[in-house]
Design a protein around this motif. Structure first.
Motif, PDB file in Angstrom:
ATOM      1  N   ALA A 606       0.830  -1.202   0.000  1.00  0.00           N
ATOM      2  CA  ALA A 606       0.000   0.000   0.000  1.00  0.00           C
ATOM      3  C   ALA A 606       0.865   1.253   0.000  1.00  0.00           C
ATOM      4  O   ALA A 606       0.592   2.216  -0.731  1.00  0.00           O
ATOM      5  CB  ALA A 606      -0.929  -0.012   1.212  1.00  0.00           C
ATOM      6  N   ALA A 607       1.922   1.260   0.819  1.00  0.00           N
ATOM      7  CA  ALA A 607       2.793   2.436   0.874  1.00  0.00           C
ATOM      8  C   ALA A 607       3.478   2.673  -0.462  1.00  0.00           C
ATOM      9  O   ALA A 607       3.593   3.824  -0.919  1.00  0.00           O
ATOM     10  CB  ALA A 607       3.838   2.252   1.984  1.00  0.00           C
ATOM     11  N   LEU A 608       3.921   1.606  -1.128  1.00  0.00           N
ATOM     12  CA  LEU A 608       4.579   1.757  -2.424  1.00  0.00           C
ATOM     13  C   LEU A 608       3.603   2.275  -3.477  1.00  0.00           C
ATOM     14  O   LEU A 608       3.932   3.185  -4.260  1.00  0.00           O
ATOM     15  CB  LEU A 608       5.177   0.419  -2.860  1.00  0.00           C
ATOM     16  N   ALA A 609       2.392   1.698  -3.506  1.00  0.00           N
ATOM     17  CA  ALA A 609       1.397   2.141  -4.486  1.00  0.00           C
ATOM     18  C   ALA A 609       1.012   3.598  -4.260  1.00  0.00           C
ATOM     19  O   ALA A 609       0.949   4.394  -5.209  1.00  0.00           O
ATOM     20  CB  ALA A 609       0.153   1.250  -4.404  1.00  0.00           C
ATOM     21  N   LEU A 631       2.811   7.286 -16.683  1.00  0.00           N
ATOM     22  CA  LEU A 631       1.942   6.189 -17.118  1.00  0.00           C
ATOM     23  C   LEU A 631       2.380   4.869 -16.494  1.00  0.00           C
ATOM     24  O   LEU A 631       1.538   4.095 -15.993  1.00  0.00           O
ATOM     25  CB  LEU A 631       1.958   6.095 -18.647  1.00  0.00           C
ATOM     26  N   LEU A 632       3.677   4.621 -16.486  1.00  0.00           N
ATOM     27  CA  LEU A 632       4.172   3.382 -15.898  1.00  0.00           C
ATOM     28  C   LEU A 632       3.919   3.361 -14.390  1.00  0.00           C
ATOM     29  O   LEU A 632       3.532   2.317 -13.829  1.00  0.00           O
ATOM     30  CB  LEU A 632       5.669   3.234 -16.184  1.00  0.00           C
ATOM     31  N   GLY A 633       4.103   4.498 -13.717  1.00  0.00           N
ATOM     32  CA  GLY A 633       3.827   4.552 -12.285  1.00  0.00           C
ATOM     33  C   GLY A 633       2.368   4.266 -11.970  1.00  0.00           C
ATOM     34  O   GLY A 633       2.051   3.590 -10.982  1.00  0.00           O
ATOM     35  N   LEU A 634       1.468   4.758 -12.812  1.00  0.00           N
ATOM     36  CA  LEU A 634       0.049   4.484 -12.620  1.00  0.00           C
ATOM     37  C   LEU A 634      -0.244   2.999 -12.760  1.00  0.00           C
ATOM     38  O   LEU A 634      -0.975   2.403 -11.956  1.00  0.00           O
ATOM     39  CB  LEU A 634      -0.764   5.295 -13.635  1.00  0.00           C
ATOM     40  N   LEU A 635       0.343   2.362 -13.780  1.00  0.00           N
ATOM     41  CA  LEU A 635       0.124   0.931 -14.001  1.00  0.00           C
ATOM     42  C   LEU A 635       0.714   0.100 -12.874  1.00  0.00           C
ATOM     43  O   LEU A 635       0.129  -0.907 -12.462  1.00  0.00           O
ATOM     44  CB  LEU A 635       0.730   0.520 -15.345  1.00  0.00           C
ATOM     45  N   VAL A 636       1.874   0.515 -12.372  1.00  0.00           N
ATOM     46  CA  VAL A 636       2.481  -0.209 -11.253  1.00  0.00           C
ATOM     47  C   VAL A 636       1.574  -0.147 -10.029  1.00  0.00           C
ATOM     48  O   VAL A 636       1.357  -1.157  -9.345  1.00  0.00           O
ATOM     49  CB  VAL A 636       3.872   0.374 -10.927  1.00  0.00           C
ATOM     50  N   GLY A 637       1.023   1.041  -9.747  1.00  0.00           N
ATOM     51  CA  GLY A 637       0.115   1.167  -8.619  1.00  0.00           C
ATOM     52  C   GLY A 637      -1.103   0.270  -8.756  1.00  0.00           C
ATOM     53  O   GLY A 637      -1.528  -0.378  -7.793  1.00  0.00           O
ATOM     54  N   VAL A 638      -1.668   0.202  -9.966  1.00  0.00           N
ATOM     55  CA  VAL A 638      -2.828  -0.662 -10.210  1.00  0.00           C
ATOM     56  C   VAL A 638      -2.459  -2.117  -9.996  1.00  0.00           C
ATOM     57  O   VAL A 638      -3.214  -2.890  -9.377  1.00  0.00           O
ATOM     58  CB  VAL A 638      -3.375  -0.427 -11.629  1.00  0.00           C
ATOM     59  N   LEU A 640      -0.319  -3.373  -8.052  1.00  0.00           N
ATOM     60  CA  LEU A 640      -0.144  -3.675  -6.635  1.00  0.00           C
ATOM     61  C   LEU A 640      -1.472  -3.722  -5.886  1.00  0.00           C
ATOM     62  O   LEU A 640      -1.546  -4.279  -4.785  1.00  0.00           O
ATOM     63  CB  LEU A 640       0.768  -2.631  -5.980  1.00  0.00           C
ATOM     64  N   VAL A 641      -2.511  -3.162  -6.461  1.00  0.00           N
ATOM     65  CA  VAL A 641      -3.810  -3.126  -5.799  1.00  0.00           C
ATOM     66  C   VAL A 641      -4.675  -4.338  -6.133  1.00  0.00           C
ATOM     67  O   VAL A 641      -5.381  -4.866  -5.277  1.00  0.00           O
ATOM     68  CB  VAL A 641      -4.566  -1.827  -6.176  1.00  0.00           C
TER      69      VAL A 641
END
Length: 674
Positions: A606-609, A631-638, A640-641
Motif C-alpha cells: 500500500a505504501a509503495l502504491a 503512465l508506468l507509475g500508474l500501471l504499477v500502482g494498479v 499492486l492493488v
C-alpha cells in the motif's frame, strides 16, 4: 448544504436562555452517563428533546422577528412535551406497544414534524428530502411494481415504528449520540478550551515548520493530532485552518491548494483513532463488536491516508520550490509539551481504557472527569505561588487516578465539584470557571447537528427494518458482483459519494451500510471491512465536488471559491482513495486475518502504491516525471492493488526499475554543470 452554527448572538435574554439550556443539556448527559438514573428509552427521548429545544431557540423561522420567536418557543415547548410524554408514560407505552391511542398518535406525529423541521433548519433540504422519500415508500410502496413493492403499512404502524420504538427516531444512532458521542465531543471541548489546539499546532510547527513545504506539513500533522480528540472534519477545518491556511498562503502556496490541504487533512481526522468521529461508535454498536476492534481496523488506513497527504504536500512543495519557515521562527516542540503536558493525561488514559477492553461509555466518562480535574486543578495550582501546593496538587491527582478505579465515578464528580468551588472562591479564578462553562456550552452546541442527523436517519432505519427494502438493493449489487467484485465496490463507492453531496457523514454511513454492506458481505468481504469501506468513502464525500462541505468551510478562511478548493482536495487525497479497495482485496490491511508478516507485506504494498501514485499525480519525484514514467507509475500502482497471483511480483519489479532509472537520471542531470 451548510451546517448552521448554533450561536446566540441576538439580545442578551436570548443568549442567556441558550447558554442555560446548553449547560443543562451537558450536565444532564454527564449525570446520566455516570449514574444511569433513567431507562435507555427515556434517555434517548430526553436527549432528542434537548436537541430540538436548542435548534428552535437558536434558529428561529424566517419572518417577522417577534412572530418567529413566538413560533420557535412554541416548537421548543412541543419538543419538551414529546420528551416528557415518553418519560411520564413509559410503562403504559410499553404495555400497549403497537396499539396507539389518539394521544400517542398526536405526540408521534408532532415528533416527526419537529425532527424534520429541525434538520431542515440545520442542514437544508437534502437529508429531510431523502428521509421523506423513505416515508413515502413506507406509505405507498405497495403500489410499486416488481421487487420494490411491499405488503403495505398504515399510518399508525409507521408512527409506532418511528416514534415509540428503538428502530426509528430513538434508534441505535440516537442511543450512540446520547451516550458515547456526547461524552467524547464534550471531552474534546474541554481540551480545546484548555489549550490543546495550541499544544498540537506548536508541536507540529516546531517539528515540521522549517522543513520543505513546512506550513502545509504543519496543517497535516496538526489536523491528524486534532482528530484524536475531535473527530469532526468540519470543526477541524475551522479551528486549525484559522492558523494553517493563512500561514501556507504567506509562504507561497496558492489559496486553493492551502484550503485543499487543510480540508483533506481535517476530513482524515474522522479516521484517526481513538475518537474517529461519531460514525465509529455507531458502527461498533450496529455490528455488536467492541469499539477497540473498529479502532484497530481503522488504524493502518488512517496512517496511510495521512502519509499519502503528507507525501503529496512534500512533492508539491518540491515541485514549486516552496521552502519552510526560518527555524528561529518555529517554536520549540518539546517546550510546548513541557508547558502543557498535563493535557495529555486524560487523552492517554482514554486511549488506555479503550484499548484495554473497557466500554467507550466508561472510558469517555473517565476521560471527561479527568480532563475537568486536570484543567481546573492546574489552573488553581498555577495561581498559587507556593511550590509545595503545586506539588501537592499533582500528587493528589495521581492518587485520584488510582482511587478512581476502586471508589467509582461518584468520587470523581465529588472532587470536580470541590475543585469548581475552590476555583470560584480563589481570587482571580472567574476566567477558569468561565472556561469550564464555555466548554459545557461548546460541547452541547457541537453535538446538535450530529444528534439531529442521528435522530432523522432513524426514519431510514425504521423504514428499511419495516419493509425489508434493503434486500432488493442488495440483490442488485449481488447480481453485479457475480460478474465482478470490483464493479460492486465501484457502485458502492459512487453511492457513498453521491449521497455525500447532500447529507452528512453519519446518515451517509447509515444508509449505505444498511443497503450496500450486507451485499458486500455476501460477496465474501468481511463484515467489518465492508462497513469500513462505506465509512471511508462517506468521509471522502465531503471533499468531492460539487458540494464538498469541508472545502466550503475552508473557503472563507482561504478567500477562495469552494469548488476550486474541492478540486485541489480531490487531487491531494487521490492516492488515498485506493486504501479501501486494497483493504477489500487484502483484509490484513485492517488487521482482519493474517499474521504479522501478512500485515507488514500489505502495508509495504500500500505504501509503495500510494507513493508512486502521489508522484504520478503531482508529476514530480526527484525531478519532473516524464509522461511515460507517469503512465508506468500508474500501471504499477494498479498492479499492486488488484492482488492477482502474478500482479504483485510484476508491480514490485516494475516499481524497482522505474525508481532506479529515475534516480539515475536525476543523479546524472545533477552532475551536469549549470
Amino acid at each position: 448544504m451548510s451546517q448552521a452554527q448554533i450561536t446566540a448572538t441576538e439580545s442578551p435574554p436570548w443568549t442567556r436562555t441558550l447558554f442555560a439550556v446548553a449547560i443543562a443539556f451537558s450536565l444532564f448527559q454527564i449525570v446520566t452517563a455516570a449514574f444511569h438514573p433513567l431507562s435507555s428509552q427515556v434517555l434517548r427521548a430526553v436527549h432528542v428533546g434537548f436537541l430540538l429545544l436548542m435548534v428552535y431557540l437558536a434558529l428561529p423561522a424566517p419572518g417577522q422577528r417577534p412572530l418567529a420567536r413566538v413560533a420557535s418557543w412554541m416548537l421548543a415547548a412541543a419538543a419538551l412535551v414529546t420528551a416528557g410524554y415518553q418519560w411520564v408514560y413509559e410503562g403504559e407505552l410499553i404495555q400497549r406497544s403497537g396499539d396507539l391511542t389518539e394521544a400517542d398518535m398526536a405526540v408521534g406525529l408532532v415528533l416527526c414534524v419537529l425532527v424534520f423541521e429541525a434538520a431542515r433548519r440545520l442542514m437544508g433540504l437534502a437529508l429531510p428530502s431523502i428521509c421523506a422519500l423513505f416515508l413515502a415508500y413506507a406509505l405507498l410502496g405497495q403500489h410499486l411494481p416488481g421487487d420494490l413493492a411491499h405488503r403495505g403499512y398504515d399510518l399508525d404502524q409507521l408512527v409506532n415504528q418511528l416514534a415509540f420504538g428503538t428502530e426509528g427516531f430513538y434508534g441505535t444512532p440516537t442511543y450512540v449520540s446520547a451516550t458515547y458521542i456526547f461524552l467524547f465531543i464534550l471531552f474534546g471541548a474541554f481540551l480545546e478550551q484548555a489549550g490543546m489546539i495550541k499544544l498540537f499546532t506548536d508541536f507540529a510547527m516546531g517539528l515540521f515548520g522549517h522543513k520543505v513545504g513546512g506550513p502545509a506539513k504543519v496543517s497535516v500533522v496538526s489536523s491528524a493530532l486534532m482528530g484524536t480528540i475531535t473527530g469532526s472534519g468540519v470543526a477541524n477545518v475551522v479551528t486549525t485552518g484559522q492558523f494553517t491556511i493563512p500561514l501556507m498562503k504567506r509562504f507561497g502556496y496558492g489559496a486553493g491548494f492551502a484550503g485543499g490541504v487543510e480540508a483533506t487533512a481535517s476530513m482524515g481526522s474522522q479516521l484517526m483513532p481513538p475518537v474517529m468521529g461519531a460514525v465509529a461508535f455507531i458502527m461498533a454498536e450496529t455490528l455488536n463488536v467492541p469499539f477497540v476492534e473498529v479502532a484497530k481496523a481503522a488504524l493502518l488506513p488512517a496512517l496511510l491516508y495521512f502519509a499519502s497527504v503528507f507525501w503529496m504536500v512534500h512533492l508539491e512543495a518540491r515541485r514549486a520550490g516552496l521552502s519552510g519557515l526560518p527555524k528561529a521562527q518555529c517554536p520549540d516542540p518539546w517546550a510546548a509539551v513541557r508547558q502543557r503536558w498535563y493535557l495529555l493525561i486524560p487523552l492517554g488514559i482514554l486511549v488506555y481504557l479503550l484499548f484495554s477492553g473497557h466500554t467507550p461509555l466508561f472510558a469517555g466518562t473517565v476521560g471527561l472527569a479527568l480532563t475537568a480535574i486536570v484543567v481546573l486543578g492546574s489552573a488553581v495550582a498555577l495561581r498559587v505561588s507556593a511550590f509545595k501546593l503545586r506539588c501537592a496538587f499533582w500528587v493528589a491527582l495521581g492518587l485520584l487516578c488510582t482511587a478512581f478505579f476502586q471508589l467509582g465515578i461518584a468520587v470523581v464528580f465529588a472532587v470536580i465539584a470541590g475543585l469548581i468551588g475552590l476555583c470560584a472562591w480563589h481570587k482571580g479564578s472567574h476566567a477558569t470557571l468561565r472556561l469550564c462553562l464555555q466548554a459545557l456550552v461548546e460541547g452541547a452546541r457541537h453535538v446538535v447537528p450530529v444528534g439531529v442527523a442521528c435522530a432523522l436517519v432513524g426514519v431510514i432505519i425504521g423504514v428499511v427494518s419495516l419493509t425489508g427494502v434493503a434486500s432488493s438493493f442488495a440483490g442488485f449489487i449481488l447480481a453485479i458482483g457475480e460478474q465482478s467484485l470490483f464493479l460492486s465496490l465501484l457502485l458502492t463507492m459512487l453511492t457513498c459519494l453521491v449521497l455525500g453531496m447532500g447529507i452528512p457523514t453519519i446518515p451517509n454511513y447509515i444508509i449505505t451500510s444498511s443497503i450496500a454492506a450486507p451485499a458486500l458481505l455476501e460477496l465474501g468481504v468481511p463484515m467489518l471491512v465492508s462497513h469500513m469501506f462505506v465509512f471511508y468513502f462517506g468521509i471522502l464525500a465531503d471533499l468531492t465536488p460539487p458540494v464538498a462541505l469541508a472545502c466550503f468551510a475552508a473557503a472563507p478562511i482561504a478567500k477562495e471559491r469552494g469548488l476550486k478548493i474541492s478540486l485541489w482536495a480531490v487531487r491531494i487525497a487521490l492516492a488515498g482513495f485506493v486504501v479501501p479497495f486494497m483493504a477489500v482485496y487484502e483484509p490484513a490491511l485492517m488487521l482482519q486475518g493474517g499474521g504479522v508478516l501478512a500485515v507488514l507485506y500489505v502495508l509495504l504494498k500500500a505504501a509503495l502504491a500510494i507513493g508512486l501514485w502521489g508522484a504520478v499525480f503531482t508529476g514530480y519525484l526527484l525531478q519532473p516525471l516524464r509522461r511515460w514514467e507517469r503512465l508506468l507509475g500508474l500501471l504499477v500502482g494498479v498492479s499492486l492493488v488488484v492482488a492477482l497471483p502474478w500482479s504483485d511480483a510484476l508491480g514490485f519489479v516494475l516499481a524497482a526499475l522505474l525508481i532506479a532509472q529515475h534516480f539515475w537520471r536525476a543523479r546524472g542531470q545533477a552532475r551536469v554543470p549549470a
